[in-house]
Motif scaffolding. Structure first.
Motif, PDB file in Angstrom:
ATOM      1  N   ILE A  68      30.790  35.725  32.131  1.00 57.79           N
ATOM      2  CA  ILE A  68      31.898  35.080  32.838  1.00 57.79           C
ATOM      3  C   ILE A  68      33.143  35.958  32.797  1.00 57.79           C
ATOM      4  O   ILE A  68      33.856  36.125  33.795  1.00 57.79           O
ATOM      5  N   GLU A  69      33.410  36.559  31.636  1.00 58.96           N
ATOM      6  CA  GLU A  69      34.576  37.439  31.507  1.00 58.96           C
ATOM      7  C   GLU A  69      34.472  38.606  32.477  1.00 58.96           C
ATOM      8  O   GLU A  69      35.444  38.979  33.136  1.00 58.96           O
ATOM      9  N   GLU A 117      32.776  38.684  35.280  1.00 57.14           N
ATOM     10  CA  GLU A 117      32.910  38.211  36.658  1.00 57.14           C
ATOM     11  C   GLU A 117      34.367  37.926  37.018  1.00 57.14           C
ATOM     12  O   GLU A 117      34.773  38.055  38.172  1.00 57.14           O
ATOM     13  N   ILE A 118      35.155  37.549  36.018  1.00 58.14           N
ATOM     14  CA  ILE A 118      36.577  37.262  36.275  1.00 58.14           C
ATOM     15  C   ILE A 118      37.382  38.553  36.414  1.00 58.14           C
ATOM     16  O   ILE A 118      38.253  38.672  37.272  1.00 58.14           O
ATOM     17  N   LYS A 174      39.647  41.880  39.949  1.00 59.54           N
ATOM     18  CA  LYS A 174      40.920  42.532  39.657  1.00 59.54           C
ATOM     19  C   LYS A 174      40.752  44.057  39.655  1.00 59.54           C
ATOM     20  O   LYS A 174      41.556  44.792  40.245  1.00 59.54           O
TER      21      LYS A 174
END
Length: 221
Positions: A7-8, A10-11, A15
């Motif tokens: 998840i980290e 993908e976040i 950016k």
């Protein structure tokens, strides 16, 4: 832990992708916006020690982005970032599995034995998973066939009269190979020059000239 790491990744990935693909960032000399600087700051100094990164479909691309981000912040020079040796990037990683995955991906573009021994071989121990080890060995076997200083690949081919020759038949001689095809206009244009050079050396017993058509015997006429 793996789920959290994925998840980290993908976040953070959008950016990182924005920084390198949006003109005001990487394509500018430097980012003049203080707001933007603070937004992208979370990309800096990431260690990537958790293999959960590899469970993200964007994991390796994110890794490349973040390594390049740190280099760009240090140099402010796109050319220097692109010229940074892959060995420097690999040494900066703190996990053998991630390092092995990073180099396995890079290795796909390695085209010669010398490049392999320079960039890949020093990290042989990082290829820890079975798939990585297999990829390493496959690439090594592939490139060793054509390594400088090692015995040449001993191919065998028929001539237009269906006589079989092997490269080893000419051991001890300087062998000049001309690879060509009927559809290759530059090949045909240089053919008279190749024949002229061959004629100049016709009295030399230590030199042999061989023309190899990639079309094979199907167009021997």
């Amino acid at each position: 832990q793996l789920f959290t790491s994925r998840i980290e990744a993908e976040i953070i990935y959008p950016k990182a992708a924005a920084f390198f693909n949006f003109g005001r960032r990487m394509n500018a000399e430097y980012d003049t916006s203080e707001v933007s600087k603070s937004f992208y700051q979370s990309l800096a100094g990431k260690q990537f020690c958790n293999t959960g990164l590899l469970y993200s479909e964007h994991g390796l691309q994110l890794l490349n982005y973040c390594l390049s981000y740190d280099l760009f912040q240090e140099t402010r020079d796109k050319e220097k970032v692109l010229a940074t040796p892959v060995t420097n990037k690999a040494r900066s990683l703190c996990n053998d599995t991630i390092r092995g995955a990073f180099l396995t991906q890079y290795m796909m573009g390695v085209t010669n034995y010398e490049q392999f021994t320079r960039d890949i071989e020093p990290f042989k121990e990082s290829f820890v998973l079975p798939g990585m080890k297999a990829a390493y060995q496959y690439k090594l076997d592939e490139l060793t066939l054509y390594a400088k200083g090692l015995p040449a690949y001993n191919f065998s081919l028929y001539d237009t009269k269906e006589n079989l020759y092997s490269l080893s038949d000419f051991k001890g001689k300087v062998v000049v190979l001309d690879l060509w095809a009927m559809w290759c206009a530059p090949c045909l244009a240089e053919k008279p020059h190749f024949i002229k050079v061959e004629e100049e050396y016709k009295n030399r017993e230590d030199i042999i000239f061989i023309g190899v058509s990639v079309e094979g015997l199907s167009r021997k006429d």
